[in-house]
Enzyme design. Structure first.
Site, PDB file in Angstrom:
ATOM      1  N   ASP A 151       0.833  -1.207   0.000  1.00  0.00           N
ATOM      2  CA  ASP A 151       0.000   0.000   0.000  1.00  0.00           C
ATOM      3  C   ASP A 151       0.869   1.260   0.000  1.00  0.00           C
ATOM      4  O   ASP A 151       1.841   1.357   0.751  1.00  0.00           O
ATOM      5  CB  ASP A 151      -0.869   0.055   1.264  1.00  0.00           C
ATOM      6  CG  ASP A 151      -1.720  -1.177   1.473  1.00  0.00           C
ATOM      7  OD1 ASP A 151      -1.221  -2.294   1.251  1.00  0.00           O
ATOM      8  OD2 ASP A 151      -2.877  -1.031   1.898  1.00  0.00           O
ATOM      9  N   HIS A 153      -1.059   4.562  -0.636  1.00  0.00           N
ATOM     10  CA  HIS A 153      -2.077   5.487  -0.124  1.00  0.00           C
ATOM     11  C   HIS A 153      -1.778   6.967  -0.359  1.00  0.00           C
ATOM     12  O   HIS A 153      -1.828   7.780   0.559  1.00  0.00           O
ATOM     13  CB  HIS A 153      -2.294   5.234   1.367  1.00  0.00           C
ATOM     14  CG  HIS A 153      -3.170   4.053   1.647  1.00  0.00           C
ATOM     15  ND1 HIS A 153      -4.492   4.006   1.279  1.00  0.00           N
ATOM     16  CD2 HIS A 153      -2.908   2.856   2.246  1.00  0.00           C
ATOM     17  CE1 HIS A 153      -5.020   2.853   1.640  1.00  0.00           C
ATOM     18  NE2 HIS A 153      -4.071   2.118   2.220  1.00  0.00           N
ATOM     19  N   ASP A 180      -3.980  -0.293  -3.463  1.00  0.00           N
ATOM     20  CA  ASP A 180      -4.184   0.839  -2.552  1.00  0.00           C
ATOM     21  C   ASP A 180      -3.238   1.992  -2.884  1.00  0.00           C
ATOM     22  O   ASP A 180      -2.369   2.373  -2.109  1.00  0.00           O
ATOM     23  CB  ASP A 180      -4.037   0.400  -1.092  1.00  0.00           C
ATOM     24  CG  ASP A 180      -5.314  -0.220  -0.551  1.00  0.00           C
ATOM     25  OD1 ASP A 180      -6.209  -0.546  -1.358  1.00  0.00           O
ATOM     26  OD2 ASP A 180      -5.426  -0.395   0.678  1.00  0.00           O
ATOM     27  N   ASP A 183      -6.517   7.300  -1.571  1.00  0.00           N
ATOM     28  CA  ASP A 183      -7.207   7.453  -0.280  1.00  0.00           C
ATOM     29  C   ASP A 183      -6.237   7.748   0.861  1.00  0.00           C
ATOM     30  O   ASP A 183      -5.085   7.322   0.858  1.00  0.00           O
ATOM     31  CB  ASP A 183      -8.058   6.235   0.071  1.00  0.00           C
ATOM     32  CG  ASP A 183      -9.381   6.193  -0.678  1.00  0.00           C
ATOM     33  OD1 ASP A 183      -9.812   7.249  -1.170  1.00  0.00           O
ATOM     34  OD2 ASP A 183      -9.984   5.106  -0.773  1.00  0.00           O
ATOM     35  N   ARG A 184      -6.764   8.487   1.840  1.00  0.00           N
ATOM     36  CA  ARG A 184      -6.063   8.879   3.062  1.00  0.00           C
ATOM     37  C   ARG A 184      -4.958   9.897   2.798  1.00  0.00           C
ATOM     38  O   ARG A 184      -4.951  10.966   3.366  1.00  0.00           O
ATOM     39  CB  ARG A 184      -5.524   7.661   3.816  1.00  0.00           C
ATOM     40  CG  ARG A 184      -6.621   6.756   4.377  1.00  0.00           C
ATOM     41  CD  ARG A 184      -6.010   5.652   5.250  1.00  0.00           C
ATOM     42  NE  ARG A 184      -7.014   4.754   5.791  1.00  0.00           N
ATOM     43  CZ  ARG A 184      -7.653   4.925   6.931  1.00  0.00           C
ATOM     44  NH1 ARG A 184      -7.407   5.986   7.676  1.00  0.00           N
ATOM     45  NH2 ARG A 184      -8.538   4.049   7.355  1.00  0.00           N
ATOM     46  N   ASN A 212      -8.252  -2.908  -2.251  1.00  0.00           N
ATOM     47  CA  ASN A 212      -9.645  -2.683  -1.864  1.00  0.00           C
ATOM     48  C   ASN A 212     -10.041  -1.216  -1.933  1.00  0.00           C
ATOM     49  O   ASN A 212     -11.224  -0.884  -2.057  1.00  0.00           O
ATOM     50  CB  ASN A 212      -9.906  -3.236  -0.459  1.00  0.00           C
ATOM     51  CG  ASN A 212      -9.142  -2.498   0.620  1.00  0.00           C
ATOM     52  OD1 ASN A 212      -7.908  -2.437   0.578  1.00  0.00           O
ATOM     53  ND2 ASN A 212      -9.841  -1.945   1.589  1.00  0.00           N
ATOM     54  N   HIS A 213      -9.055  -0.313  -1.880  1.00  0.00           N
ATOM     55  CA  HIS A 213      -9.398   1.112  -1.963  1.00  0.00           C
ATOM     56  C   HIS A 213      -9.617   1.587  -3.392  1.00  0.00           C
ATOM     57  O   HIS A 213     -10.075   2.720  -3.587  1.00  0.00           O
ATOM     58  CB  HIS A 213      -8.327   1.961  -1.277  1.00  0.00           C
ATOM     59  CG  HIS A 213      -8.525   2.043   0.198  1.00  0.00           C
ATOM     60  ND1 HIS A 213      -9.155   3.104   0.814  1.00  0.00           N
ATOM     61  CD2 HIS A 213      -8.210   1.180   1.188  1.00  0.00           C
ATOM     62  CE1 HIS A 213      -9.202   2.897   2.124  1.00  0.00           C
ATOM     63  NE2 HIS A 213      -8.633   1.732   2.371  1.00  0.00           N
ATOM     64  N   HIS A 266      -3.553  -8.257  -3.049  1.00  0.00           N
ATOM     65  CA  HIS A 266      -3.693  -7.225  -2.028  1.00  0.00           C
ATOM     66  C   HIS A 266      -4.095  -7.812  -0.683  1.00  0.00           C
ATOM     67  O   HIS A 266      -3.469  -7.536   0.339  1.00  0.00           O
ATOM     68  CB  HIS A 266      -4.706  -6.176  -2.458  1.00  0.00           C
ATOM     69  CG  HIS A 266      -4.828  -5.053  -1.475  1.00  0.00           C
ATOM     70  ND1 HIS A 266      -3.840  -4.115  -1.300  1.00  0.00           N
ATOM     71  CD2 HIS A 266      -5.807  -4.729  -0.582  1.00  0.00           C
ATOM     72  CE1 HIS A 266      -4.193  -3.267  -0.359  1.00  0.00           C
ATOM     73  NE2 HIS A 266      -5.388  -3.612   0.096  1.00  0.00           N
ATOM     74  N   ARG A 345     -13.986  -7.149   9.279  1.00  0.00           N
ATOM     75  CA  ARG A 345     -14.163  -6.196   8.173  1.00  0.00           C
ATOM     76  C   ARG A 345     -15.568  -6.243   7.590  1.00  0.00           C
ATOM     77  O   ARG A 345     -15.981  -5.323   6.900  1.00  0.00           O
ATOM     78  CB  ARG A 345     -13.150  -6.481   7.065  1.00  0.00           C
ATOM     79  CG  ARG A 345     -11.703  -6.178   7.446  1.00  0.00           C
ATOM     80  CD  ARG A 345     -10.816  -6.281   6.212  1.00  0.00           C
ATOM     81  NE  ARG A 345      -9.392  -6.207   6.518  1.00  0.00           N
ATOM     82  CZ  ARG A 345      -8.677  -5.090   6.530  1.00  0.00           C
ATOM     83  NH1 ARG A 345      -9.256  -3.937   6.293  1.00  0.00           N
ATOM     84  NH2 ARG A 345      -7.382  -5.122   6.782  1.00  0.00           N
ATOM     85  N   HIS A 372      -2.404  -4.698   2.507  1.00  0.00           N
ATOM     86  CA  HIS A 372      -3.747  -4.518   3.069  1.00  0.00           C
ATOM     87  C   HIS A 372      -3.796  -4.118   4.541  1.00  0.00           C
ATOM     88  O   HIS A 372      -4.827  -3.636   5.001  1.00  0.00           O
ATOM     89  CB  HIS A 372      -4.534  -5.815   2.854  1.00  0.00           C
ATOM     90  CG  HIS A 372      -6.013  -5.727   3.098  1.00  0.00           C
ATOM     91  ND1 HIS A 372      -6.780  -4.643   2.723  1.00  0.00           N
ATOM     92  CD2 HIS A 372      -6.877  -6.620   3.668  1.00  0.00           C
ATOM     93  CE1 HIS A 372      -8.039  -4.872   3.045  1.00  0.00           C
ATOM     94  NE2 HIS A 372      -8.126  -6.051   3.625  1.00  0.00           N
TER      95      HIS A 372
END
Length: 477
Positions: A151, A153, A180, A183-184, A212-213, A266, A345, A372
């Site tokens: 990730d 991000h 990923d 995001d964030r 997943n993002h 992921h 989750r 992840h």
């Protein structure tokens, strides 16, 4: 859509955009991004980051470290990207993040250039299978290595450092990015686009898997949608750019198998989807999948099933073969034996060391490398190692190992707690001839990050490892 906090004075790394300084005088050179001196000047020492300013009041933006590049970026005549074009894109994004307001990004990368890049990349990605066989050396190039990245991000400056530290993609250096990208962090769009540029330039050396993002639900909650609208406008262009990114996400493959030895994805493993005929079916043409996930015993799926899954579904409803992408993107390992629904989750699976062994043996593999889980997720997972070094070895079984790698140091960028995790990021290098002995490279965050407002309400939004609002996911899709 979530609203941005009214005041950012007490929040770490959230200086109002009015603090951004004026750009330096124009210059034709922007090629110093990868020199050690300019990187240290731009972002501080990678080995000794200073995090003490996170709790201070807002300060002016850092002194610009690079001369102004030639902007706007133009799409090359004929559409063939070059190394100079891609590295210039990287240095230009770096410069813009330090010297321009987010809303000025279209002056750097016009919508028509964005369209050309995303369209070209999407055509490549959509043609790739759900899991990609990566065979370094099969084309005669000897001494190859594969870099596996977790990730990131939207932490653009850490990605730029990682590429410098690991070495840029080349004929004998492959890259597998494990999802990923957005995001964030505040630079998800630039991060995703520069990785798309590398994919277009070296499609057989750079592989981008889905996280997943990379979904409509997550990007509407964790900031990417709002980031795009802040940069390209809340009306026509911004909505167009966001929609095109979602379309590109649909094409991202789900997994890779490196040298027949290493499975990367992921989240992790996935379930078998049994096919049963309906009561009225008469023959194979009417055969259909009937599935109530709660009523069927769980077992591991096959790589053939993974190939047949419909990866273009970004969000629920997760049913039938669509459960497989959900598992690949959202599942987590556990120290407890067994295979069970991932209730923490609300989607995907939890699997123990016994199922790591079964998956490796069944597919004649030696490693699973997944991502992840950052430090925020791992502090809530009993028995599993933390993410202080950017990686953990989670399962050691007879046939091999399960490894988690996370490549976003000092994560997340915006954090409500006074105590930051200050985790390192990491990437993994696999080298010929066997590619089954991971070499771990940890690195600290590039600091100071350019000051910018958050694009989501990070104080109130649920952690990504907590149970999802499945109703909202369905509405988002």
């Amino acid at each position: 859509m979530l609203s941005q906090p009214d005041s950012t004075e007490s929040l770490p790394l959230a200086t109002p955009e009015s603090a951004i300084g004026e750009p330096p005088p124009p210059s034709s050179s922007s090629e110093d991004l990868f020199s050690s001196a300019s990187l240290a000047c731009a972002s501080g020492s990678a080995s000794s980051p200073s995090l003490s300013d996170d709790n201070q009041k807002p300060s002016p933006s850092p002194v610009p470290s690079q001369n102004r590049p030639q902007i706007p970026i133009t799409w090359p005549s004929g559409g063939a990207l070059t190394l100079d074009w891609v590295t210039n894109l990287m240095s230009t994004f770096d410069w813009a993040s330090k010297n321009l307001r987010p809303s000025e990004l279209p002056t750097v990368l016009p919508v028509e250039v964005f369209d050309a890049l995303v369209l070209t990349a999407s055509k490549i990605l959509h043609k790739e299978p759900n899991w990609i066989p990566i065979e370094p050396g099969s084309d005669g190039v000897v001494g190859s290595s594969v870099v596996v990245v977790g990730d990131v991000h939207g932490q653009l400056h850490d990605v730029l450092f990682l590429l410098k530290d690991a070495g840029l993609p080349s004929e004998n250096r492959f890259f597998v990015f494990n999802g990923d990208y957005v995001d964030r962090g505040a630079w998800g769009l630039e991060t995703f686009l520069l990785l798309l540029a590398w994919k277009v330039f070296m499609p057989q050396r750079v592989f981008l898997l889905r996280g997943n993002h990379e979904s409509k639900y997550c990007t509407s909650v964790y900031g990417f949608e709002k980031e795009v609208l802040a940069k390209y406008g809340e009306k026509k262009d911004g909505k167009h750019v966001y929609r095109k990114c979602l379309g590109c996400f649909e094409g991202l493959p789900l997994a890779s198998i490196i040298a027949g030895q290493v499975y990367t994805a992921h989240g992790g493993v996935f379930r078998n989807i049994p096919s049963t005929p309906s009561k009225r079916s008469k023959g194979k043409k009417n055969r259909k999948v009937t599935l109530n996930p709660d009523s069927l015993p769980l077992s591991l799926g096959s790589l053939d099933e993974l190939l047949k899954a419909r990866r273009s579904v970004l969000d629920p409803p997760w049913e039938g073969h669509n459960l497989i992408p959900g598992d690949v993107l959202w599942s987590d390992p556990s120290m407890k034996p067994g295979l069970s629904p991932n209730k923490e989750r609300g989607i995907g699976l939890l699997w123990g060391p016994d199922y790591t062994q079964e998956f490796l043996k069944k597919n004649n593999l030696k490693l699973i490398i997944r991502s992840h889980e950052g430090p925020d997720a791992r502090e809530k997972r009993p028995g599993l190692g933390g993410m202080d070094e950017g990686y953990t070895i989670d399962h050691v079984v007879e046939s091999g190992k399960l490894i988690t790698v996370f490549s976003a140091p000092d994560y997340p960028q915006f954090q409500a707690a006074e105590e930051r995790y200050k985790n390192k990021g990491a990437y993994i290098v696999l080298e010929s001839p066997n590619f089954d002995t991971p070499i771990f490279h940890s690195f600290e965050a590039i600091t100071p990050r350019p000051k910018v407002n958050p694009y989501y309400d990070f104080e109130d939004v649920i952690d990504s490892d907590e149970e999802l609002d499945l109703t909202m996911m369905v509405e988002a899709s």
